[in-house]
Design a protein around this motif. Structure first.
Motif, short mmCIF file in Angstrom:
data_model
loop_
_atom_site.label_atom_id
_atom_site.label_comp_id
_atom_site.label_asym_id
_atom_site.label_seq_id
_atom_site.Cartn_x
_atom_site.Cartn_y
_atom_site.Cartn_z
N GLY B 15 -52.15 73.23 -40.84
CA GLY B 15 -50.79 73.68 -40.58
C GLY B 15 -50.63 74.33 -39.20
N ARG B 16 -51.76 74.54 -38.53
CA ARG B 16 -51.77 75.12 -37.19
C ARG B 16 -51.11 76.49 -37.13
NH1 ARG B 16 -50.87 71.36 -32.35
NH2 ARG B 16 -48.75 71.12 -33.10
N VAL B 17 -51.16 77.22 -38.22
CA VAL B 17 -50.64 78.58 -38.22
C VAL B 17 -51.81 79.57 -38.22
CG1 VAL B 17 -49.36 80.28 -39.57
CG2 VAL B 17 -48.45 77.99 -39.28
N SER B 18 -52.76 79.34 -39.10
CA SER B 18 -53.97 80.19 -39.11
C SER B 18 -54.92 79.66 -38.05
CB SER B 18 -54.65 80.12 -40.47
OG SER B 18 -53.70 80.20 -41.50
N GLU B 19 -55.45 80.58 -37.23
CA GLU B 19 -56.32 80.13 -36.14
C GLU B 19 -57.48 81.08 -35.96
OE1 GLU B 19 -53.19 78.30 -33.02
OE2 GLU B 19 -53.25 80.49 -33.14
N ASP B 54 -56.16 79.16 -44.07
CA ASP B 54 -57.31 79.78 -43.42
C ASP B 54 -58.63 79.60 -44.19
OD1 ASP B 54 -56.07 83.13 -44.32
OD2 ASP B 54 -56.53 81.34 -45.52
N ALA B 55 -58.66 78.69 -45.15
CA ALA B 55 -59.91 78.49 -45.92
C ALA B 55 -61.10 78.06 -45.06
CB ALA B 55 -59.68 77.48 -47.05
N PRO B 56 -60.89 77.17 -44.05
CA PRO B 56 -62.06 76.71 -43.30
C PRO B 56 -62.42 77.58 -42.09
CG PRO B 56 -60.14 75.41 -42.68
CD PRO B 56 -59.66 76.46 -43.63
N LEU B 57 -61.73 78.69 -41.93
CA LEU B 57 -61.94 79.48 -40.72
C LEU B 57 -62.92 80.62 -40.96
CD1 LEU B 57 -58.21 79.63 -39.56
CD2 LEU B 57 -59.94 77.91 -39.04
N VAL B 58 -63.96 80.65 -40.16
CA VAL B 58 -65.00 81.66 -40.35
C VAL B 58 -64.45 83.03 -39.95
CG1 VAL B 58 -66.01 81.47 -38.03
CG2 VAL B 58 -67.47 82.10 -39.97
N ALA B 59 -64.92 84.06 -40.65
CA ALA B 59 -64.47 85.43 -40.38
C ALA B 59 -65.48 86.15 -39.49
CB ALA B 59 -64.32 86.17 -41.70
N ASN B 60 -65.11 87.34 -39.06
CA ASN B 60 -66.09 88.23 -38.44
C ASN B 60 -66.73 87.67 -37.17
OD1 ASN B 60 -67.62 90.61 -38.39
ND2 ASN B 60 -69.33 89.64 -39.48
N ASN B 61 -65.98 86.88 -36.38
CA ASN B 61 -66.56 86.29 -35.16
C ASN B 61 -67.83 85.51 -35.45
OD1 ASN B 61 -65.01 86.92 -32.86
ND2 ASN B 61 -65.50 89.07 -33.19
N GLY B 62 -67.86 84.89 -36.60
CA GLY B 62 -69.07 84.18 -36.99
C GLY B 62 -69.17 82.80 -36.36
N ARG B 63 -70.23 82.11 -36.71
CA ARG B 63 -70.49 80.75 -36.22
C ARG B 63 -69.93 79.73 -37.19
NH1 ARG B 63 -76.02 79.78 -36.76
NH2 ARG B 63 -76.04 81.93 -37.53
N THR B 64 -69.42 78.63 -36.65
CA THR B 64 -68.95 77.54 -37.48
C THR B 64 -69.93 76.39 -37.35
OG1 THR B 64 -66.67 78.18 -37.09
CG2 THR B 64 -67.05 75.95 -37.90
N ILE B 65 -70.26 75.76 -38.46
CA ILE B 65 -71.17 74.61 -38.39
C ILE B 65 -70.38 73.36 -38.75
CG2 ILE B 65 -73.29 73.59 -39.26
CD1 ILE B 65 -74.37 76.36 -39.69
N LEU B 66 -70.15 72.52 -37.74
CA LEU B 66 -69.39 71.29 -37.95
C LEU B 66 -70.30 70.26 -38.59
CD1 LEU B 66 -67.67 71.11 -34.44
CD2 LEU B 66 -66.93 72.32 -36.47
N MET B 67 -69.87 69.72 -39.71
CA MET B 67 -70.76 68.89 -40.52
C MET B 67 -70.58 67.39 -40.34
SD MET B 67 -72.72 70.91 -42.17
CE MET B 67 -73.35 69.90 -43.52
N THR B 68 -69.64 66.97 -39.50
CA THR B 68 -69.27 65.55 -39.50
C THR B 68 -70.35 64.58 -39.02
OG1 THR B 68 -68.16 65.97 -37.42
CG2 THR B 68 -66.79 65.86 -39.39
N ARG B 69 -71.35 65.08 -38.28
CA ARG B 69 -72.39 64.14 -37.83
C ARG B 69 -73.47 63.95 -38.89
NH1 ARG B 69 -72.07 62.83 -31.77
NH2 ARG B 69 -69.82 62.45 -31.88
N LEU B 70 -73.48 64.81 -39.91
CA LEU B 70 -74.44 64.64 -41.01
C LEU B 70 -73.72 63.87 -42.09
CD1 LEU B 70 -76.02 68.17 -40.83
CD2 LEU B 70 -77.03 66.01 -40.12
N ASN B 71 -73.57 62.57 -41.84
CA ASN B 71 -72.73 61.73 -42.70
C ASN B 71 -73.46 60.49 -43.20
OD1 ASN B 71 -73.01 60.32 -40.33
ND2 ASN B 71 -70.85 59.83 -40.09
N LYS B 311 -45.35 73.32 -32.04
CA LYS B 311 -46.33 74.37 -31.81
C LYS B 311 -46.28 75.48 -32.85
CE LYS B 311 -47.80 73.83 -27.11
NZ LYS B 311 -47.12 72.55 -26.79
N ARG B 312 -45.11 75.70 -33.47
CA ARG B 312 -45.08 76.81 -34.43
C ARG B 312 -45.80 76.45 -35.72
NH1 ARG B 312 -39.19 75.16 -36.70
NH2 ARG B 312 -39.92 73.03 -36.57
N GLY B 313 -46.06 75.17 -35.94
CA GLY B 313 -46.82 74.76 -37.11
C GLY B 313 -46.03 74.79 -38.40
#
Lengths: 244, 447
Positions: B15-19, B54-71, B311-313
């Motif tokens: 939805g481009r609202v949570s970032e 905001d379900a897929p967004l990591v909290a606490n300035n954490g790291r995100t692990i993109l999984m799409t290449r492990l397919n 842009k407002r989503g």
């Protein structure tokens, strides 16, 4: 074209994408790489995805004995065996300058391993035909201060492949030198990249497959041809001041 | 080291609202994934980013692990239809590979651009829920990379509490490495569809009630701005898989720009709905054959369709109301929306069957309504009101779409939260798997 393909460095995203493309066109695949677990996963994926026969072979490009073993295997195969060379390393330039062993390994893996293998296989190509695809790099087109160690290994490779291509054209063997610009893979992930679209492994594989019959040199994405023409022509007075 | 290199990324929900700004890794080998998990700190897996909030967004300035290449696909058993695949594979790829062979992904959301891991983490449901249930029913096991770095196989018979926490667990139990999913045999890559207009909500509900098991797929597209006697009118479709060869889907249309905000306004949306109802809603039920991909994924034809909202989503609202209160509750929701100044472009009604197996699974027997709203002023108020209506009727809100749910309502809507928390406190005592949603909903507080 849909004959037997030996894919070196099969665990790299570019080589894997090529193998998938080749499998879609009915090729019989022999995948060679160093990491046995990853190789098994990639081979398994191809078998499920495309329902074609896939075999795996151990291959350490940094080890001349391993290269010789692979050459011997290829020579034993009846019928033409096309070769896709997609392996390579890109270590940190400072490390290469400081460590002579790493420098030797860089040349061994990126250039010499392919020279060794193809020197042994040239008579077979002359007699039975087939295709050769080698992944070079735009970095080999002109030495840049930021990556000349890596670029040089690809430049050496380019010279060899161009000559081999000229020789084998008499035998109807197509030789394709691929020069990717900046691709979207783990190799470039997290590094600063120019504000240009990054090539995708799948797009590259499709472009290669379309060119395999014709051979020659393929820049990917296409606009890198023009970029490198310009870069090659820049006088040193300008080029040496650039910081890319 | 190449495998530990991180790239700063700006990630948002669909939805481009949570970032969120995050450092992301995109492992291409399993060894690299394990190394990433081995690095200390907050971390969260990310697939294709189709969750709206905001379900897929990591909290606490954490790291995100993109999984799409492990397919990679690991194995497929032609006798049982069991597919084992790495979590990063997309449903789009799976349908392309298996539909031509006569197998379909058994449960699919409205877009094929979801990863297997993401689909499990949201326990997705499709237009065939009454018969097929949600995705969890078709998952035999997952290999899970736990927050501790250990890898465990979780299933109904092994580490079952972790299994039920992972189904619908929005990534908080660890990272799914690979999973076993049973595909369903189909006669071909087409769907035999019957489509008709419904005059109002009662009519729409009657259409669902009249649908037999012969047509496992059913959906109603409703004109949300229709008021009074027209409330709940729409286009109803039911479908069954049919013989017919796979056709390569038509080229995806690019959506290269963000539309300016005035394009999606209540007037234009109302016009669009009227036009669609009158042009595409046949007055008599009509049947036609359509490719499975086009029936299941109508919006996938437009790449980045979320940019139509500018842009407002936009924000999505999806709730399920249990059978007993369904017509009443859906009517109340529609009345609230029709009465507000918020226009909705897409409103979808589906019937639901059994409750999901996961502790945080969304489905329950009843009817589910899903709507998009441009992210305008006053939307927050409407969403809060809709949450209240949902709760009053015993329903709940779908986390994959959510960006507004309050922690108290969440607790009331998900009675198995306690069981979920117990698993988390055992396998992730420091709470290193953490998302913006988990914090907003206070998922971990009060175990």
């Amino acid at each position: 074209m849909s004959g037997a393909w030996l894919v070196l460095g099969a665990t790299s995203p570019l080589a894997r994408a090529f193998a998938i493309e080749a499998a879609d066109h009915g090729a019989k695949l022999f995948l060679a790489a160093r990491d046995a677990d990853e190789l098994a996963t990639i081979a398994g994926d191809l078998r499920v995805r495309s329902n074609i026969p896939v075999e795996t072979l151990a291959f350490d490009a940094g080890d001349a004995a391993s290269v010789e073993k692979l050459a011997a295997w290829a020579l034993e195969q009846s019928g033409p065996v096309s070769v896709f060379a997609g392996h390579g390393i890109m270590p940190d330039e400072k490390d290469v300058q400081a460590d002579a062993k790493l420098a030797a390994q860089l040349w061994e893996v990126n250039c010499l391993s392919i020279v060794r293998l193809l020197n042994r296989l040239t008579p077979k190509f002359e007699a039975e035909g087939g295709s050769i695809v080698v992944i070079g790099s735009v970095a080999g087109d002109r030495g840049r201060k930021k990556n000349y160690q890596y670029g040089a290994s690809k430049a050496g490779l380019a010279g060899y492949i161009e000559g081999l291509g000229a020789r084998l054209s008499a035998n109807n063997v197509s030789v394709l030198l691929v020069k990717p610009g900046v691709m979207d893979t783990g190799l470039t992930w997290g590094l600063p990249t120019p504000p240009l679209p990054l090539g995708s492994p799948e797009g590259l594989a499709r472009a290669i497959w379309l060119r395999t019959r014709r051979g020659g040199t393929l820049y990917y994405p296409w606009f890198w041809f023009f970029i490198m023409q310009i870069i090659r022509q820049l006088p040193n007075a300008i080029f040496n001041k650039l910081n890319f | 080291m190449a495998d530990l290199r991180l790239k700063p990324l700006h990630l948002s929900g669909w939805g481009r609202v949570s970032e969120v700004e995050t450092l992301a890794a995109r492992p291409e080998r399993l060894a690299d994934l394990r190394r990433q998990m081995g690095e200390a700190g907050t971390v969260l897996a990310y697939g294709l980013g189709r969750s709206y909030g905001d379900a897929p967004l990591v909290a606490n300035n954490g790291r995100t692990i993109l999984m799409t290449r492990l397919n990679r696909l690991i194995s497929f058993d032609e006798a049982t239809g069991e597919l084992v695949a790495e979590a990063g594979v997309s449903f789009d790829e799976l349908q392309r590979i298996f539909l031509p062979r006569g197998w379909i992904v058994p449960v699919s959301p409205g877009t094929a651009f979801v990863t297997l891991g993401g689909a499990i983490a949201n326990d997705v449901h499709g237009k065939n829920h009454p018969l097929a249930g949600s995705l969890s029913r078709h998952i035999d096991w997952c290999d899970l990379l736990l927050p501790s770095g250990e890898e465990k196989r979780v299933s109904r018979s092994e580490n079952s509490d972790i299994f039920y926490a992972t189904l619908g667990g929005i990534g908080l139990t660890g990272i799914i490495v690979r999973a076993a999913m049973r595909l369903q045999k189909v006669p071909g890559a087409m769907m035999q569809v019957v489509r008709m207009r419904t005059k109002n909500l009662e009519d729409t509900f009657a259409a669902f009630a009249a649908t037999s098991d012969e047509d496992p797929y059913a959906v109603a597209w409703m004109d949300v701005l229709a008021q009074g006697p027209l409330l709940g009118r729409g286009i109803f479709e039911k479908a069954r898989p049919a013989a017919g060869a796979w056709q390569d889907p038509p080229a995806v249309l690019p959506m290269p720009i963000d539309l300016p905000p005035f394009v999606m306004n209540p007037f234009s949306i109302s016009m669009f709905n009227k036009l669609r109802y009158n042009l595409f809603g046949p007055s008599e039920p009509t049947g036609h054959l359509i490719s499975t991909a086009r029936f299941l994924y109508p919006l996938d034809r437009i790449k980045d369709w979320n940019r139509m909202y500018g842009k407002r989503g936009f924000r999505q609202f999806q709730a399920v109301i249990p059978t007993a209160n369904a017509e009443k509750g859906i009517r109340k929701l529609l009345e609230s929306i029709a009465g507000s100044r918020q226009g909705s472009f897409l409103a979808v009604l589906k019937k639901m069957g059994e409750t999901g197996e996961g502790y945080l699974s969304f489905p329950m027997p009843g009817y589910t309504l899903a709507l998009d709203f441009p992210n305008n002023e006053g939307l927050g108020e409407l969403l809060a009101h809709l949450e209240k209506v949902t709760l009053e009727h015993g329903g709940r809100i779908y986390l994959a779409k959510d960006s507004a749910l309050s922690p108290t309502a969440f607790r009331a809507m998900y009675p198995r939260l306690g069981e979920f928390r117990r698993v988390l406190s055992r396998i992730d005592p420091t709470g290193r798997m953490d998302s913006v949603m988990a914090r907003r909903l206070k998922i971990r507080e009060g175990a």
